[in-house]
Scaffold this motif. Structure first.
Motif, PDB file in Angstrom:
ATOM      1  N   LEU A   1       9.995   2.437 -21.135  1.00 16.19           N
ATOM      2  CA  LEU A   1      10.631   2.497 -20.731  1.00 16.19           C
ATOM      3  C   LEU A   1      10.687   1.150 -19.391  1.00 16.19           C
ATOM      4  CD1 LEU A   1       9.019   5.960 -20.138  1.00 16.19           C
ATOM      5  CD2 LEU A   1      10.931   5.678 -20.114  1.00 16.19           C
ATOM      6  N   GLU A   2       9.759   0.554 -19.098  1.00 17.85           N
ATOM      7  CA  GLU A   2      10.207  -0.459 -17.872  1.00 17.85           C
ATOM      8  C   GLU A   2      11.426  -1.133 -18.620  1.00 17.85           C
ATOM      9  OE1 GLU A   2       7.198  -3.675 -17.641  1.00 17.85           O
ATOM     10  OE2 GLU A   2       5.338  -2.445 -17.340  1.00 17.85           O
ATOM     11  N   TRP A   3      11.827  -1.327 -19.727  1.00 20.64           N
ATOM     12  CA  TRP A   3      13.027  -2.131 -19.788  1.00 20.64           C
ATOM     13  C   TRP A   3      14.379  -1.098 -19.687  1.00 20.64           C
ATOM     14  CZ3 TRP A   3      17.420  -1.447 -22.384  1.00 20.64           C
ATOM     15  CH2 TRP A   3      18.450  -2.411 -22.743  1.00 20.64           C
ATOM     16  N   MET A   4      13.911   0.221 -19.791  1.00 20.12           N
ATOM     17  CA  MET A   4      15.149   1.556 -19.420  1.00 20.12           C
ATOM     18  C   MET A   4      15.262   1.231 -18.085  1.00 20.12           C
ATOM     19  SD  MET A   4      17.076   2.816 -21.085  1.00 20.12           S
ATOM     20  CE  MET A   4      16.748   3.279 -23.043  1.00 20.12           C
ATOM     21  N   THR A   5      14.093   1.236 -17.222  1.00 20.30           N
ATOM     22  CA  THR A   5      13.643   1.402 -15.861  1.00 20.30           C
ATOM     23  C   THR A   5      14.140   0.069 -15.049  1.00 20.30           C
ATOM     24  OG1 THR A   5      11.465   2.052 -16.034  1.00 20.30           O
ATOM     25  CG2 THR A   5      12.664   4.058 -16.089  1.00 20.30           C
ATOM     26  N   GLY A   6      14.504  -0.647 -15.837  1.00 27.01           N
ATOM     27  CA  GLY A   6      14.648  -2.090 -14.888  1.00 27.01           C
ATOM     28  C   GLY A   6      13.896  -2.633 -14.194  1.00 27.01           C
ATOM     29  N   ASN A   7      11.792  -1.641 -14.769  1.00 27.37           N
ATOM     30  CA  ASN A   7      11.210  -2.935 -14.346  1.00 27.37           C
ATOM     31  C   ASN A   7      11.007  -2.152 -12.835  1.00 27.37           C
ATOM     32  OD1 ASN A   7       9.907  -4.404 -16.392  1.00 27.37           O
ATOM     33  ND2 ASN A   7      11.780  -5.661 -15.596  1.00 27.37           N
ATOM     34  N   ILE A   8      11.837  -1.279 -12.727  1.00 24.88           N
ATOM     35  CA  ILE A   8      11.658  -0.649 -10.814  1.00 24.88           C
ATOM     36  C   ILE A   8      10.476  -0.069 -10.547  1.00 24.88           C
ATOM     37  CG2 ILE A   8      12.313   1.922 -11.376  1.00 24.88           C
ATOM     38  CD1 ILE A   8      13.285  -0.294  -8.252  1.00 24.88           C
ATOM     39  N   GLY A   9       9.265  -0.165 -11.974  1.00 27.11           N
ATOM     40  CA  GLY A   9       7.612   0.454 -11.654  1.00 27.11           C
ATOM     41  C   GLY A   9       7.120  -0.295 -10.570  1.00 27.11           C
ATOM     42  N   TYR A  10       7.284  -1.423 -10.747  1.00 29.13           N
ATOM     43  CA  TYR A  10       6.751  -2.403  -9.686  1.00 29.13           C
ATOM     44  C   TYR A  10       7.384  -2.355  -9.011  1.00 29.13           C
ATOM     45  CZ  TYR A  10       5.130  -4.772 -14.697  1.00 29.13           C
ATOM     46  OH  TYR A  10       5.046  -5.187 -15.745  1.00 29.13           O
ATOM     47  N   HIS A  11       6.888  -1.238  -8.280  1.00 26.28           N
ATOM     48  CA  HIS A  11       7.980  -1.067  -6.980  1.00 26.28           C
ATOM     49  C   HIS A  11       7.297  -1.493  -5.452  1.00 26.28           C
ATOM     50  CE1 HIS A  11      11.782   1.009  -5.325  1.00 26.28           C
ATOM     51  NE2 HIS A  11      10.865   1.393  -4.331  1.00 26.28           N
TER      52      HIS A  11
ATOM     53  N   ASP B   1       0.755  -1.406   0.104  1.00 23.82           N
ATOM     54  CA  ASP B   1      -0.151  -0.601  -0.280  1.00 23.82           C
ATOM     55  C   ASP B   1       0.861   1.208   0.022  1.00 23.82           C
ATOM     56  OD1 ASP B   1      -2.499  -1.554   0.011  1.00 23.82           O
ATOM     57  OD2 ASP B   1      -2.213  -1.240   2.128  1.00 23.82           O
ATOM     58  N   GLY B   2       1.737   0.739   0.672  1.00 20.07           N
ATOM     59  CA  GLY B   2       2.800   1.955   0.521  1.00 20.07           C
ATOM     60  C   GLY B   2       3.972   2.452  -0.415  1.00 20.07           C
ATOM     61  N   SER B   3       3.375   1.274  -1.543  1.00 21.12           N
ATOM     62  CA  SER B   3       5.216   1.609  -2.812  1.00 21.12           C
ATOM     63  C   SER B   3       3.827   1.552  -4.457  1.00 21.12           C
ATOM     64  CB  SER B   3       6.172   0.380  -2.395  1.00 21.12           C
ATOM     65  OG  SER B   3       6.920   0.522  -1.669  1.00 21.12           O
ATOM     66  N   SER B   4       3.880   2.109  -5.434  1.00 19.37           N
ATOM     67  CA  SER B   4       3.035   2.118  -6.390  1.00 19.37           C
ATOM     68  C   SER B   4       3.569   1.052  -7.060  1.00 19.37           C
ATOM     69  CB  SER B   4       3.095   3.328  -6.979  1.00 19.37           C
ATOM     70  OG  SER B   4       4.350   3.840  -6.938  1.00 19.37           O
ATOM     71  N   TYR B   5       2.909   0.680  -8.157  1.00 21.76           N
ATOM     72  CA  TYR B   5       2.790   0.223  -9.169  1.00 21.76           C
ATOM     73  C   TYR B   5       2.872   1.310 -10.274  1.00 21.76           C
ATOM     74  CZ  TYR B   5       1.827  -2.093 -13.783  1.00 21.76           C
ATOM     75  OH  TYR B   5       1.989  -2.103 -15.173  1.00 21.76           O
ATOM     76  N   TYR B   6       4.410   1.777 -10.721  1.00 28.20           N
ATOM     77  CA  TYR B   6       4.416   2.970 -11.832  1.00 28.20           C
ATOM     78  C   TYR B   6       3.976   2.196 -13.376  1.00 28.20           C
ATOM     79  CZ  TYR B   6       5.882   7.512 -12.944  1.00 28.20           C
ATOM     80  OH  TYR B   6       6.399   8.613 -13.879  1.00 28.20           O
ATOM     81  N   LYS B   7       2.711   2.108 -14.003  1.00 24.55           N
ATOM     82  CA  LYS B   7       2.535   1.790 -14.738  1.00 24.55           C
ATOM     83  C   LYS B   7       3.548   2.600 -16.531  1.00 24.55           C
ATOM     84  CE  LYS B   7      -0.610  -0.224 -17.818  1.00 24.55           C
ATOM     85  NZ  LYS B   7      -2.758  -0.893 -17.728  1.00 24.55           N
ATOM     86  N   LEU B   8       4.495   1.938 -16.532  1.00 21.86           N
ATOM     87  CA  LEU B   8       5.080   2.718 -17.563  1.00 21.86           C
ATOM     88  C   LEU B   8       4.558   2.125 -18.868  1.00 21.86           C
ATOM     89  CD1 LEU B   8       8.304   3.256 -15.599  1.00 21.86           C
ATOM     90  CD2 LEU B   8       7.042   5.040 -16.734  1.00 21.86           C
ATOM     91  N   PRO B   9       5.328   2.657 -20.126  1.00 29.28           N
ATOM     92  CA  PRO B   9       5.183   1.915 -21.465  1.00 29.28           C
ATOM     93  C   PRO B   9       6.478   1.357 -20.960  1.00 29.28           C
ATOM     94  CG  PRO B   9       5.500   4.539 -21.862  1.00 29.28           C
ATOM     95  CD  PRO B   9       5.003   4.432 -20.438  1.00 29.28           C
ATOM     96  N   LYS B  10       6.131  -0.161 -22.428  1.00 34.79           N
ATOM     97  CA  LYS B  10       7.256  -1.394 -22.397  1.00 34.79           C
ATOM     98  C   LYS B  10       8.630  -0.725 -22.599  1.00 34.79           C
ATOM     99  CE  LYS B  10       5.004  -4.528 -21.546  1.00 34.79           C
ATOM    100  NZ  LYS B  10       5.156  -5.440 -20.144  1.00 34.79           N
TER     101      LYS B  10
END
Length: 326
Positions: free
Chosen positions: A260-270, A249-258
């Motif tokens: 950007l997901e690749w470039m940021t190492g999937n950190i959006g699945y925080h 609940d304290g960390s978001s799922y940052y839904k990014l274009p594919k």
């Protein structure tokens, strides 16, 4: 969520907390060499156009962020099974990203252990004041906080503070291993910058390296900021704080274009990462997709994430972030 469901959720994610040497090596090769190639192209482009050079620098900055994710996984001992290799690659990627490996590893582990805990803030976190704390603060403390939370300061001057100060000095309570790792990385950085100046000139530093490091720094700060600073993020006092709730609940799922997901190492699945830090970045998406409870985490997009810029204080009564005006 009951304690039984929390225990089951953590158990369900554990199968993904296994690194694969082949996958990790592939990630190293599709990240580090492209970074150096783009750096070289940015330098060579200076003779053609400063704008062409900057374009290459921006892309290189993306690969520097991706390199940081490798550094980040090494700090969690999740990139390789072997601790020694995590330490070696973590230190080398620490040089490339200008982060002290052992120092950051300790501070980041504290961040994971205390994220969302109002009584344990201060290490590895972005400075957050509650409404009550702000009201009781002195004028000088309020001014400091307002400056810190100003987007132009946080994202404009933040990278300089990060690279030139925060990552260069050890904490007073640092152990010998941590201190010497920081000294080693600092020495290597000085040596590398000296070589660049002597062989390529100051122009390479000012017009290539600086833009790359700065853009990467801005992106890194933004990613860290936005994934914990959303409207209904989880914060509780020590007595009520819960690790699983803080993660999901304290960390978001940052839904990014594919891309950007690749470039940021999937950190959006925080949220997945905070629940199980030993899950390597290349397994985060799969863990999210195959674990239904994790799909209920707060989802933000590039558009909705911009709303977090106005958040300044955390209202303990309303359980939400608010602006200074509110």
């Amino acid at each position: 969520m009951s304690k039984q469901k929390q225990a089951k959720l953590r158990k369900d994610v554990m199968p993904y907390a296994t690194s694969k040497t082949k996958t990790s090596m592939i990630q190293l090769f599709n990240t580090i060499p492209p970074f150096f190639i783009l750096w070289y192209l940015a330098y060579q482009s200076l003779s053609v156009s400063i704008f062409l050079s900057l374009a290459f620098s921006v892309v290189a900055a993306g690969f520097m962020v991706r390199t940081f994710i490798i550094f980040h996984d090494c700090a969690h001992q999740s990139f390789f099974k072997n601790k020694k290799w995590n330490r070696v690659i973590g230190t080398l990627t620490g040089v490339l990203t200008h982060f002290a490996f052992e120092k950051w590893k300790r501070e980041h582990s504290i961040h994971h252990a205390t994220s969302g805990n109002l009584d344990q803030r201060g290490t590895g976190d972005i400075w957050i004041m509650t409404v009550n704390e702000y009201e009781q603060a002195s004028k000088w403390q309020r001014l400091q906080y307002r400056l810190y939370r100003n987007p132009f300061v946080m994202f404009g001057l933040g990278p300089f503070s990060l690279f030139l100060y925060e990552n260069r000095f050890n904490r007073k309570d640092a152990r010998k291993k941590e201190r010497w790792n920081t000294y080693l990385i600092n020495f290597m950085l000085v040596a590398i910058y000296a070589i660049i100046v002597l062989t390529l000139g100051w122009q390479a530093i000012l017009l290539v390296q600086l833009p790359i490091a700065y853009v990467a720094g801005v992106l890194g700060i933004w990613l860290f900021y936005v994934q914990h600073q959303f409207e209904d993020s989880y914060f509780e006092n020590e007595s009520e704080w819960d690790y699983v709730k803080a993660a999901v609940d304290g960390s978001s799922y940052y839904k990014l274009p594919k891309w950007l997901e690749w470039m940021t190492g999937n950190i959006g699945y925080h949220h997945v990462h905070h629940l199980a830090p030993r899950v390597p970045n290349y397994h985060l998406e799969k863990a999210h997709q195959e674990t239904p409870p994790l799909q209920k985490a707060t989802t933000i997009t590039l558009k909705t994430s911009l709303e977090s810029i106005r958040f300044r204080l955390y209202d303990e009564e309303q359980k939400t972030f608010i602006s200074f005006k509110e």
